[in-house]
Enzyme design. Structure first.
Site, PDB file in Angstrom:
ATOM      1  N   PRO A   2      38.318  27.892  42.660  1.00  0.00           N
ATOM      2  CA  PRO A   2      36.990  27.921  42.057  1.00  0.00           C
ATOM      3  C   PRO A   2      37.056  27.708  40.553  1.00  0.00           C
ATOM      4  CG  PRO A   2      37.454  29.929  43.323  1.00  0.00           C
ATOM      5  CD  PRO A   2      38.721  29.178  43.197  1.00  0.00           C
ATOM      6  N   GLU A   3      36.387  26.678  40.088  1.00  0.00           N
ATOM      7  CA  GLU A   3      36.171  26.501  38.664  1.00  0.00           C
ATOM      8  C   GLU A   3      34.662  26.623  38.451  1.00  0.00           C
ATOM      9  OE1 GLU A   3      38.482  23.245  37.007  1.00  0.00           O
ATOM     10  OE2 GLU A   3      39.930  23.397  38.621  1.00  0.00           O
ATOM     11  N   LYS A  61      33.804  31.474  34.422  1.00  0.00           N
ATOM     12  CA  LYS A  61      34.102  31.717  35.831  1.00  0.00           C
ATOM     13  C   LYS A  61      33.859  33.169  36.219  1.00  0.00           C
ATOM     14  CE  LYS A  61      37.866  28.447  35.104  1.00  0.00           C
ATOM     15  NZ  LYS A  61      39.337  28.343  35.048  1.00  0.00           N
ATOM     16  N   HIS A 110      41.171  38.284  55.551  1.00  0.00           N
ATOM     17  CA  HIS A 110      41.510  38.803  54.230  1.00  0.00           C
ATOM     18  C   HIS A 110      40.338  39.528  53.592  1.00  0.00           C
ATOM     19  CE1 HIS A 110      45.388  36.850  54.320  1.00  0.00           C
ATOM     20  NE2 HIS A 110      44.805  35.725  54.682  1.00  0.00           N
ATOM     21  N   ARG A 133      44.692  35.610  48.183  1.00  0.00           N
ATOM     22  CA  ARG A 133      45.819  35.734  47.269  1.00  0.00           C
ATOM     23  C   ARG A 133      45.659  36.811  46.213  1.00  0.00           C
ATOM     24  NH1 ARG A 133      47.179  29.581  46.057  1.00  0.00           N
ATOM     25  NH2 ARG A 133      48.802  30.483  44.804  1.00  0.00           N
ATOM     26  N   ARG A 190      43.323  24.415  15.781  1.00  0.00           N
ATOM     27  CA  ARG A 190      44.439  24.858  16.616  1.00  0.00           C
ATOM     28  C   ARG A 190      45.646  23.948  16.467  1.00  0.00           C
ATOM     29  NH1 ARG A 190      42.783  28.409  21.631  1.00  0.00           N
ATOM     30  NH2 ARG A 190      41.033  29.408  20.624  1.00  0.00           N
ATOM     31  N   ARG A 305      52.239  24.160  35.679  1.00  0.00           N
ATOM     32  CA  ARG A 305      51.356  23.610  36.695  1.00  0.00           C
ATOM     33  C   ARG A 305      51.412  22.095  36.592  1.00  0.00           C
ATOM     34  NH1 ARG A 305      46.719  27.133  34.238  1.00  0.00           N
ATOM     35  NH2 ARG A 305      48.315  28.525  34.944  1.00  0.00           N
TER      36      ARG A 305
END
Length: 322
Positions: A2-3, A61, A110, A133, A190, A305
């Site tokens: 989910p984003e 989120k 779950h 998870r 940054r 990732r």
DNA sequence: CATTCGTCCTGATAGC
DNA sequence: TGCTATCAGGACGAAT
């Protein structure tokens, strides 16, 4: 995974089922799903039981439901609506789902937390948190005032309060109060790579690994591009790409609002769509193929990732050459 | 102070 | 066949 679009789909679906309903009782079936509630599962349940859900609100989120205690609800004596002091917060993490279901439905494999809701017009009376998870979870948070226009996040009726646990989260690019100038100013200060910045929820929220790659591809920018070399026009192109990708996904995921199951399975809503970058290792870049070039999408490890890029139209920045 | 890294988790899948 | 290793990744707190 989910984003922002997936979480927003959940919010829109959920609000129709739970707004105005009272939480009758709470079962915490796995204490790990409430581990961010530091006072423990019993305290978590005690905070919720008897409280009425006022709304479903999102920032990035993070999703939360402002609560009023049953005793405080008849506030008409003062002529003012009682401001909610607390909310139950939900973060879906990697695999969390919020499902509205009838109590007769068998427990999911779950199932982690069950909220029993007051009866209302024959609507299903359980709100279930399912999470394979356990990166996600539920917890109680206090609400604190915001400086401007509420939590944003496309809430239909934003309250002038934000969940304390989400107050460090920046606005997302679809938020009417999102400021591109403020984003660009902070981005430019940054000293890091562009994708790392995109994934920093304190700088801009709602973007995860998949949408980051899709937006970078769309804007023809490399994930390792140093943020302090990014020109304003490039940053604007990037934010526009983020918006387009998110709106496309929102439209694709928004088809099941009236389903009994609130569609929170970001995967099902998302992977049906055609992805331009994510997961396309070894396949032709769709943009380069269109102009007669042959370029195979590359997968690289970055921040532990996968990142997918086209080596032709998203060239890796050369040291100091910006 | 900003930035980066390790940790939390389970199930699907690959490899032996 | 059954075991182990690997991978997926959001967010936080510790380390640098």
């Amino acid at each position: 995974m989910p984003e922002l679009p997936e979480v927003e789909v959940v919010r829109r679906g959920l609000v129709n089922w739970v707004r105005g309903r009272t939480i009758i009782s709470v079962d915490v079936l796995d204490p790990r799903s409430v581990r961010r509630h530091l006072l423990g599962p019993e305290d978590f349940a005690g905070n919720l039981e008897g409280a009425t859900v006022l709304d479903v609100v999102r920032r990035g989120k993070f999703l939360w439901m402002p609560l009023v205690e049953a005793q405080a609800a008849p506030a008409s004596a003062s002529g003012q609506n009682t401001q909610p002091a607390v909310a139950v917060m939900a973060h879906l993490g990697m695999s969390g789902q919020l499902l509205v279901e009838d109590a007769a439905e068998p427990d999911e494999n779950h199932l982690k937390v069950r909220l029993r809701l007051s009866p209302s017009n024959g609507m299903p009376n359980e709100l279930r948190f399912v999470d394979q998870r356990i990166f996600g979870g539920l917890f109680v948070t206090s609400l604190v005032p915001t400086d401007d226009g509420g939590p944003g996040g496309l809430a239909e009726e934003p309250l002038p309060m934000i969940a304390e646990e989400a107050s460090h989260i920046a606005r997302d690019p679809l938020d009417p109060h999102f400021s591109f100038d403020a984003f660009y100013r902070r981005l430019h200060l940054r000293k890091t790579g562009l994708k790392r910045a995109l994934l920093d929820q304190g700088l801009v929220s709602g973007i995860g690994n998949i949408y980051a790659d899709e937006a970078l591809w769309k804007a023809r920018l490399h994930y390792a591009r140093p943020t302090d070399t990014l020109r304003k026009a490039e940053a604007l192109r990037l934010i526009e790409a983020v918006r387009e990708v998110m709106l496309d996904a929102l439209a694709a995921g928004g088809t099941s609002f009236d389903s009994l199951y609130v569609n929170v399975n970001g995967v099902s809503g998302y992977f049906d769509r055609s992805l331009n970058a994510y997961g396309r290792e070894g396949q032709e870049c769709k943009r380069c193929a269109g102009v007669g070039l042959v370029s195979l999408m590359k997968r690289e490890q970055f921040m532990n990732r996968s990142s997918y890029t086209c080596p032709v139209c998203q060239p890796r920045p050369r040291n100091g050459r910006w």
